[in-house]
Design a protein around this motif. Sequence first.
Motif, mmCIF file in Angstrom:
data_model
loop_
_atom_site.group_PDB
_atom_site.id
_atom_site.type_symbol
_atom_site.label_atom_id
_atom_site.label_comp_id
_atom_site.label_asym_id
_atom_site.label_seq_id
_atom_site.Cartn_x
_atom_site.Cartn_y
_atom_site.Cartn_z
ATOM 1 N N GLY A 47 90.966 99.237 32.628
ATOM 2 C CA GLY A 47 89.606 98.322 33.192
ATOM 3 C C GLY A 47 89.708 98.601 34.786
ATOM 4 N N PHE A 48 90.503 100.170 35.540
ATOM 5 C CA PHE A 48 90.681 100.371 36.471
ATOM 6 C C PHE A 48 88.709 100.867 37.342
ATOM 7 C CE2 PHE A 48 91.120 102.761 40.805
ATOM 8 C CZ PHE A 48 90.835 101.422 41.399
ATOM 9 N N LEU A 63 89.651 103.935 45.732
ATOM 10 C CA LEU A 63 89.998 104.947 46.704
ATOM 11 C C LEU A 63 92.207 104.934 46.842
ATOM 12 C CD1 LEU A 63 89.711 108.193 46.566
ATOM 13 C CD2 LEU A 63 90.017 108.659 48.228
ATOM 14 N N ARG A 64 91.930 103.912 47.339
ATOM 15 C CA ARG A 64 93.822 103.570 47.530
ATOM 16 C C ARG A 64 93.909 102.728 46.357
ATOM 17 N NH1 ARG A 64 92.993 99.216 50.916
ATOM 18 N NH2 ARG A 64 93.128 100.989 52.649
ATOM 19 N N GLY A 65 93.337 102.326 45.306
ATOM 20 C CA GLY A 65 93.975 101.835 44.038
ATOM 21 C C GLY A 65 93.405 102.709 42.809
ATOM 22 N N PHE A 66 93.231 104.340 42.875
ATOM 23 C CA PHE A 66 93.091 104.862 42.453
ATOM 24 C C PHE A 66 94.514 105.657 42.204
ATOM 25 C CE2 PHE A 66 89.982 107.682 39.429
ATOM 26 C CZ PHE A 66 90.771 108.787 39.438
ATOM 27 N N GLY A 67 94.943 106.478 43.712
ATOM 28 C CA GLY A 67 95.640 106.750 44.035
ATOM 29 C C GLY A 67 97.577 105.838 43.154
ATOM 30 N N GLU A 68 97.255 104.736 44.389
ATOM 31 C CA GLU A 68 98.477 103.734 43.682
ATOM 32 C C GLU A 68 98.411 103.735 41.670
ATOM 33 O OE1 GLU A 68 97.487 99.796 45.404
ATOM 34 O OE2 GLU A 68 98.153 100.591 47.169
ATOM 35 N N ARG A 69 97.665 103.365 41.613
ATOM 36 C CA ARG A 69 97.731 103.712 39.812
ATOM 37 C C ARG A 69 98.511 104.857 39.312
ATOM 38 N NH1 ARG A 69 95.986 98.727 37.535
ATOM 39 N NH2 ARG A 69 96.335 99.233 35.670
ATOM 40 N N ILE A 70 97.744 106.094 40.295
ATOM 41 C CA ILE A 70 97.979 107.462 38.952
ATOM 42 C C ILE A 70 99.617 107.786 39.652
ATOM 43 C CG2 ILE A 70 95.781 107.558 38.527
ATOM 44 C CD1 ILE A 70 95.650 109.881 40.834
ATOM 45 N N GLY A 71 100.011 106.937 41.079
ATOM 46 C CA GLY A 71 101.497 106.842 41.533
ATOM 47 C C GLY A 71 101.474 108.518 42.042
ATOM 48 N N TYR A 72 100.228 108.624 42.970
ATOM 49 C CA TYR A 72 99.854 109.627 44.098
ATOM 50 C C TYR A 72 99.201 109.511 44.925
ATOM 51 C CZ TYR A 72 98.307 113.851 45.467
ATOM 52 O OH TYR A 72 98.254 115.840 46.664
#
Length: 207
Positions: A47-48, A63-72
């Motif tokens: 749901g992100f 954008l920050r959260g996107f990277g955090e969630r995929i670990g990159y």
Amino acid sequence: MTDEIKLVLFDMDNVLCEYDRGKRVARLAELAGSTDEFVHQAIWDSGFELLGDSGTLDAVDYLRGFGERIGYPLSLDEWVEARRCSMRADRAMLEIVRDLRRTVDIAVLTNNTTLVADHIDTLLPELRPVFGSRIYTSAQFKTAKPDPLCYRLCVSELKVRPETVLFVDDLAANVAGARKAGLLAHHHTSVETFRQALSGYGLLRET
């Protein structure tokens, strides 16, 4: 019925362009050194993505959260490129749109973060020459389709009445939401059925 419809409002993905989420996910997984399944779950199944589409997260936090969630630590350029490589303009639809704009106004309303509108000239450069500045993302209105409010805010921005707008989307739920908001709506399944719908509304020019 030409006098009744003043504007045709288009969804973008799988209406004006072919969108292959699988290609986008694969590019992101490659960057993150992860699997397609992990990325899809982290962004879409969780749901992100809706947090970006609805404007709950602004572009920076998204954008920050996107990277955090995929670990990159995903950069903006990498995000844009992953999105770009998954999109291909539907030239047959855009040809119809170019003809349509001779008689009615046109605009785009897509469920997406504001990053898509901000970088549309890179993502899908074929759109700007056709639609100009009338390319809207749901996040701009702090809500998302199929919430009727999303459509109402968009048509208000466009200064048209809902009942004079024909909305076109490939998702049945979004079509239903548009109708709840008072718009006319067409469920897009093919170029040919869209032509037939336009003909029924008296919007298809004779050639």
